[in-house]
Scaffold this active site. Structure first.
Site, mmCIF file in Angstrom:
data_model
loop_
_atom_site.group_PDB
_atom_site.id
_atom_site.type_symbol
_atom_site.label_atom_id
_atom_site.label_comp_id
_atom_site.label_asym_id
_atom_site.label_seq_id
_atom_site.Cartn_x
_atom_site.Cartn_y
_atom_site.Cartn_z
ATOM 1 N N GLU A 15 0.858 -1.181 0.000
ATOM 2 C CA GLU A 15 0.000 0.000 0.000
ATOM 3 C C GLU A 15 0.895 1.232 0.000
ATOM 4 O O GLU A 15 1.694 1.422 0.913
ATOM 5 C CB GLU A 15 -0.908 -0.008 1.227
ATOM 6 C CG GLU A 15 -1.675 1.294 1.478
ATOM 7 C CD GLU A 15 -2.610 1.649 0.340
ATOM 8 O OE1 GLU A 15 -2.399 2.726 -0.251
ATOM 9 O OE2 GLU A 15 -3.514 0.865 0.041
ATOM 10 N N CYS A 63 -5.659 5.509 4.861
ATOM 11 C CA CYS A 63 -5.346 4.273 4.144
ATOM 12 C C CYS A 63 -6.621 3.626 3.632
ATOM 13 O O CYS A 63 -7.684 3.783 4.233
ATOM 14 C CB CYS A 63 -4.589 3.323 5.071
ATOM 15 S SG CYS A 63 -4.150 1.758 4.309
ATOM 16 N N CYS A 66 -6.216 -0.478 6.047
ATOM 17 C CA CYS A 66 -6.478 -0.551 7.488
ATOM 18 C C CYS A 66 -7.333 0.644 7.922
ATOM 19 O O CYS A 66 -7.000 1.362 8.858
ATOM 20 C CB CYS A 66 -5.174 -0.615 8.271
ATOM 21 S SG CYS A 66 -3.879 0.504 7.673
ATOM 22 N N HIS A 70 -7.320 3.300 11.757
ATOM 23 C CA HIS A 70 -7.204 4.746 11.938
ATOM 24 C C HIS A 70 -8.534 5.371 12.372
ATOM 25 O O HIS A 70 -8.540 6.377 13.085
ATOM 26 C CB HIS A 70 -6.705 5.387 10.644
ATOM 27 C CG HIS A 70 -5.295 4.997 10.313
ATOM 28 N ND1 HIS A 70 -4.213 5.453 11.037
ATOM 29 C CD2 HIS A 70 -4.785 4.196 9.350
ATOM 30 C CE1 HIS A 70 -3.103 4.940 10.533
ATOM 31 N NE2 HIS A 70 -3.429 4.173 9.515
ATOM 32 N N ARG A 481 -0.222 -4.069 11.248
ATOM 33 C CA ARG A 481 1.187 -3.853 10.922
ATOM 34 C C ARG A 481 2.018 -3.418 12.124
ATOM 35 O O ARG A 481 3.200 -3.123 11.973
ATOM 36 C CB ARG A 481 1.302 -2.828 9.793
ATOM 37 C CG ARG A 481 0.814 -3.382 8.466
ATOM 38 C CD ARG A 481 0.545 -2.296 7.436
ATOM 39 N NE ARG A 481 0.020 -2.881 6.216
ATOM 40 C CZ ARG A 481 -1.256 -3.204 6.021
ATOM 41 N NH1 ARG A 481 -2.142 -2.982 6.980
ATOM 42 N NH2 ARG A 481 -1.661 -3.737 4.889
ATOM 43 N N SER A 504 4.335 1.619 9.937
ATOM 44 C CA SER A 504 5.313 1.705 8.850
ATOM 45 C C SER A 504 6.212 2.927 8.980
ATOM 46 O O SER A 504 7.258 2.983 8.318
ATOM 47 C CB SER A 504 4.604 1.701 7.491
ATOM 48 O OG SER A 504 4.017 0.433 7.240
ATOM 49 N N CYS A 548 2.866 -0.315 4.675
ATOM 50 C CA CYS A 548 1.700 0.530 4.381
ATOM 51 C C CYS A 548 2.196 1.962 4.354
ATOM 52 O O CYS A 548 2.156 2.680 5.357
ATOM 53 C CB CYS A 548 0.607 0.345 5.422
ATOM 54 S SG CYS A 548 -0.945 1.148 4.918
ATOM 55 N N CYS A 551 -0.087 5.009 5.004
ATOM 56 C CA CYS A 551 -0.239 5.331 6.426
ATOM 57 C C CYS A 551 0.942 6.141 6.931
ATOM 58 O O CYS A 551 0.797 7.052 7.745
ATOM 59 C CB CYS A 551 -0.347 4.055 7.250
ATOM 60 S SG CYS A 551 -1.844 3.096 6.980
#
Length: 577
Positions: A15, A63, A66, A70, A481, A504, A548, A551
């Site tokens: 992502e 994102c 996910c 968030h 993640r 990330s 990701c 993110c």
């Protein structure tokens, strides 16, 4: 001979936008590595001066994968700031939604994002279906989609794609690469599960939609509780959740677990898979509420790979710096004081190695300056790895009775010792172990909710925002993640400052002011690449983190300007995948 620069851009099957540059010596061993995100987003800017109750709805647009993570973080950060404690029914409902997210995310990651790092699809076409069917029973008591007829159908289906030259997601890969280790029969098993997982992930997405209204971007959370009251009181809806959960759990147990064990047994002698993780500090936060007081996963910090001691997290020691990130403020700041003011400095010219091993003129990152839109988070000044590996290691080290047996089971079945956990393979296995723990224990939250609804039907706690007061609060938890935190300051009834420190960012951040590299970069240093024109080893390592990047770097200009020119307009366009 001087080191040569190799660029892998973009890293696909993730992502967001990620670029990896490495310097290799004459033996193709990576001496230096640089992780760079090349697209800025910036939702912390959009949410400023908004009603804090909108924060969750806006921040979930960070994102397209996910979204719930968030969304929930934005809601619970505001609840924390205002001192709101949602009813138990709301907490358990959120937990069930979180459970569905983890199960869906981990299945998709292993098969559809990370799977082709292990599986040689073209090799599967040489498999003997009868042998493959028997092979599946070595790893699962009740194999899924691995009957001889099932495998023959898969093989025929993929061969038709190959013959037509329409490989779709299987095109342009490094088939025949030296580091592929699975036999044709094992490749066929995993290929069958790759296709089966497309069906399974659809059903797991429905679990989120049942209580969230839709997936992605669910809509049923609100500051104070949840709004899906009718769904919680509908026996058929609850029964449907139970049925689909059990279907997903069976796939995780009989296919996902089996495939990771098969991969582990086959790749345990591959140096690029078993190389040490790099950063050996790990951090995770308590997650997955099962009842009024119990959580499935534990909080803590492990330093220097030492499983004998788990430290508690001191939130005051979390900072982000931008020494090598495209922002104005270099100094390490606590997220409550965080700043997101862009300062793009571009790339430099250099001769690099091209796809055909020829020397080419390229634009490369300036490793002595700023080279990524991702900041560098640190805990007490140290780089930390977050993610399923950190989560499982910390729960294991703390003697978690639900996790220890699963880790020991994996080590026993693969005949690996604990040191194997601190590798690319260990990172991939930990994600499966996390999914397996949720599949085994997730319904404890379901039944706790059912029992509580019999005596208490509250789903919302009322509150009031005093515009004459200043508030600050945060959400900290673990998401698919890794450890995620949202930090908010509220003044005059609106958001004064907002910062999201995401998994990330912890893992993909660039070098800090002290010269410390983050987990992505550290995990690549010392890695030997068999063929620099086919850098499968690099991709396999990076995919093990499940990047990701959308993110990690938070606004794309609504007009789509070229890289290097950015305009942030809080009135307009939220951007998702």
């Amino acid at each position: 001979m001087s080191n040569q620069r190799v660029i892998v851009d973009p890293i696909t099957r993730i992502e967001g936008h990620l670029r990896i540059e490495v310097e290799i010596d004459e033996n193709n061993v990576i001496q230096k590595a640089y992780s760079s995100s090349t697209l800025w987003r910036g939702l912390e800017t959009i949410v400023k001066n908004r009603d804090p109750r909108d924060a969750g709805f806006l921040m979930q647009r960070i994102c397209g994968v996910c979204t719930f993570s968030h969304y929930r973080a934005g809601i619970e950060a505001v609840e924390n700031a205002l001192g709101i404690v949602p009813p138990l029914n709301a907490k358990l409902t959120r937990s069930l939604m979180n459970i569905s997210l983890f199960m869906h995310d981990h299945v998709v990651h292993f098969y559809h994002l990370h799977g082709l790092d292990w599986v040689d699809v073209v090799s599967a076409l040489d498999a003997d279906e009868a042998k493959a069917s028997k092979e599946a029973f070595k790893y699962s008591e009740f194999p899924i989609a691995t009957g001889e007829n099932d495998l023959k159908k898969v093989k025929t289906r993929v061969k038709e794609f190959v013959d037509r030259g329409q490989l779709g997601p299987f095109a342009n890969a490094y088939w025949g690469h030296k580091t592929y280790r699975l036999s044709p029969e094992q490749n066929l098993i995993l290929l069958s599960h790759y296709l089966k997982a497309l069906e399974v992930q659809r059903d797991l997405a429905k679990l989120m939609a049942m209580f969230g209204g839709k997936q992605p971007h669910p809509q049923s959370l609100t500051v104070g509780g949840v709004t899906c009251v009718m769904d919680l009181m509908d026996p058929s809806r609850m029964g449907e959740y139970l049925t689909l959960f059990e279907k997903g759990a069976e796939f995780i147990e009989q296919a996902y677990q089996a495939d990771v064990i098969m991969v582990a047994a086959t790749y345990k002698d591959e140096p690029s898979v078993m190389a040490p993780a790099g950063v050996m500090n790990f951090m995770a936060h308590q997650e997955m509420q099962l009842n009024r007081s119990e959580f499935l996963f534990d909080t803590g910090i492990i330093m220097n790979q030492d499983l004998s001691k788990v430290y508690e997290i001191n939130e005051d020691l979390i900072t982000e710096e931008a020494t090598h990130s495209w922002y104005e403020n270099n100094e390490p700041l606590h997220p409550y004081e965080g700043k997101t003011n862009p300062k793009y400095t571009g790339f430099k010219d250099m001769e690099t190695i091209g796809a055909n091993k020829e020397k080419v003129h390229s634009k490369v990152i300036d490793e002595k300056g700023k080279y990524s839109w991702i900041k560098s988070p640190r805990y007490d000044g140290k780089a930390m790895e977050v993610g399923p590996l950190a989560c499982i290691l910390i729960s294991y080290a703390k003697g978690n009775k639900k996790i220890v047996p699963l880790v020991d089971d994996f080590l026993t079945k693969t005949k690996l010792d604990k040191s194997a956990l601190f590798t690319t393979l260990g990172r991939t296995a930990a994600r499966m172990i996390q999914a397996r723990a949720i599949a085994k224990h997730g319904l404890e939250a379901f039944y706790a909710l059912i029992e509580n609804l019999k005596v208490d039907q509250d789903t919302y706690t009322s509150y009031k925002i005093d515009k004459n007061k200043e508030y600050k609060g945060r959400f900290i938890g673990d998401v698919p993640r890794g450890m995620l935190s949202h930090w908010i300051r509220i003044k005059n009834g609106v958001v004064e400052n907002y910062q999201a420190v995401v998994p990330s960012t912890w893992n993909a951040g660039p070098i800090d002011a002290k010269g410390q590299v983050g987990p992505y970069e550290a995990s690549l240093i010392g890695l030997k690449v068999a063929d620099i024109s086919q850098p499968l080893e690099i991709i396999r390592v990076i995919h093990s983190f499940d990047p990701c990047i959308a993110c990690a770097v938070h606004v794309m200009d609504k007009k789509g300007n070229d890289l290097g020119t950015y305009k942030v307009d809080p009135i307009y366009g939220l951007s998702c995948r």
